[in-house]
Design an enzyme around this catalytic site. Structure first.
Site, PDB file in Angstrom:
ATOM      1  N   GLU A  23       8.844 -78.778 -27.944  1.00 48.78           N
ATOM      2  CA  GLU A  23       9.945 -79.608 -27.930  1.00 48.78           C
ATOM      3  C   GLU A  23      10.380 -80.073 -29.272  1.00 48.78           C
ATOM      4  OE1 GLU A  23       9.249 -81.855 -23.607  1.00 48.78           O
ATOM      5  OE2 GLU A  23       7.688 -82.015 -24.978  1.00 48.78           O
TER       6      GLU A  23
ATOM      7  N   GLY B 191       4.667 -80.860 -26.414  1.00 47.70           N
ATOM      8  CA  GLY B 191       5.703 -81.827 -27.337  1.00 47.70           C
ATOM      9  C   GLY B 191       5.722 -80.896 -28.661  1.00 47.70           C
TER      10      GLY B 191
ATOM     11  N   ALA C 192       1.608 -83.048 -27.559  1.00 49.04           N
ATOM     12  CA  ALA C 192       1.136 -84.275 -27.682  1.00 49.04           C
ATOM     13  C   ALA C 192      -0.224 -84.761 -27.549  1.00 49.04           C
ATOM     14  CB  ALA C 192       1.906 -85.061 -26.482  1.00 49.04           C
TER      15      ALA C 192
ATOM     16  N   GLU D 216       2.592 -78.494 -19.510  1.00 51.08           N
ATOM     17  CA  GLU D 216       2.409 -79.934 -19.045  1.00 51.08           C
ATOM     18  C   GLU D 216       2.014 -79.859 -17.569  1.00 51.08           C
ATOM     19  OE1 GLU D 216       5.323 -80.385 -22.518  1.00 51.08           O
ATOM     20  OE2 GLU D 216       4.921 -79.050 -20.866  1.00 51.08           O
TER      21      GLU D 216
END
Length: 257
Positions: free
Chosen positions: A114, A111, A65, A134
């Site tokens: 993911e 992300g 992200a 993270e």
């Protein structure tokens, strides 16, 4: 038409490429909003039979992200963001009625991993690196990583990846079951296309029903069996079933719609 994503349809495959190379294709909100709209369009486009998802360049699939956008987030706004990403993007990909393959052409972190895990199939280049880093930022995976990673690699390996935040190589990802295949970079797209071509020769209605049944069972094993029974019953009422059986008995290739 799109600022952060390139979409090209060739021979019934939609090539969707996250295009932010200066940010290693990191997912900011604008990119996620574009992806939401694109998936909605591709889902109903009858000329699109499958999706190949990748990132621009040979360094990154999606490096995570866009962390700059996390600065100043409150608990309320972060919950709204992650809920939206879950419902409108990751779950849509996960339940997409057409095959979606992630061509992992480099870093797939946070992300980005993911996003790849929400796809049905993952093919990685030999240089790919995958991870959920993270915890190094004081947060946890928020786009499905704590749930989908254990499904793919098991609880122990998922805990190791999430708690250490360390990356693993493409070879390790293959050994752990996180990716389906590892191929040289120059063969990445052709390998993905070969898988899609094999799927395209099968009944699209049966493919969609199979995706739904598999996913239902992963979410709830008991309801998964029930969905398989119902989906099988749905399948035998389709024209594809009639064509498939006829082709088998007549010793010819089926001509599915």
């Amino acid at each position: 038409m799109w600022k952060n994503i390139i979409v090209e349809v060739r021979e019934h495959t939609a090539y969707v490429t996250i295009n932010r190379p200066d940010k290693l294709n990191a997912l900011n909100k604008a990119t996620l909003q574009e992806l939401q709209e694109i998936l909605g369009q591709l889902k109903v486009d009858i000329e699109v039979w499958g999706v190949l998802l990748s990132g621009t360049g040979d360094k990154a699939f999606v490096a995570g992200a866009d962390i700059e956008e996390f600065v100043g987030l409150s608990a309320t706004t972060s919950k709204e963001l992650t809920s939206w990403v879950h419902q409108e993007i990751m779950d849509v990909l996960y339940h997409f009625p057409k095959p979606v393959i992630a061509a992992v052409n480099g870093f797939a972190l946070g992300g980005g991993l993911e996003l790849a895990m929400a796809c049905h199939i993952r093919v990685a280049s030999e240089q790919a690196k995958l991870g959920q880093p993270e915890v190094a930022l004081g947060i946890i995976p928020g786009y499905g990583g704590t749930q989908r990673l254990p499904q793919l690699v098991g609880r122990g390996k998922a805990m190791e990846m999430i708690l250490s935040g360390e990356m693993i190589s493409a070879t390790e990802a293959l050994d752990w079951g996180l990716v389906n295949h590892v191929v040289p970079q120059e063969q990445l797209f052709s390998s993905c296309e070969k898988i899609l071509e094999a799927i395209y020769r099968k009944s699209p209605q049966a493919v969609a029903l199979a995706i739904d049944a598999v996913n239902r069972g992963l979410e709830n094993p008991k309801s998964g069996y029930e969905r398989e029974i119902a989906a099988f019953a749905e399948a035998v009422e389709t024209q594809d079933f009639k064509e498939g059986v006829s082709a088998f008995l007549e010793k010819r290739k089926p001509n599915f719609r």
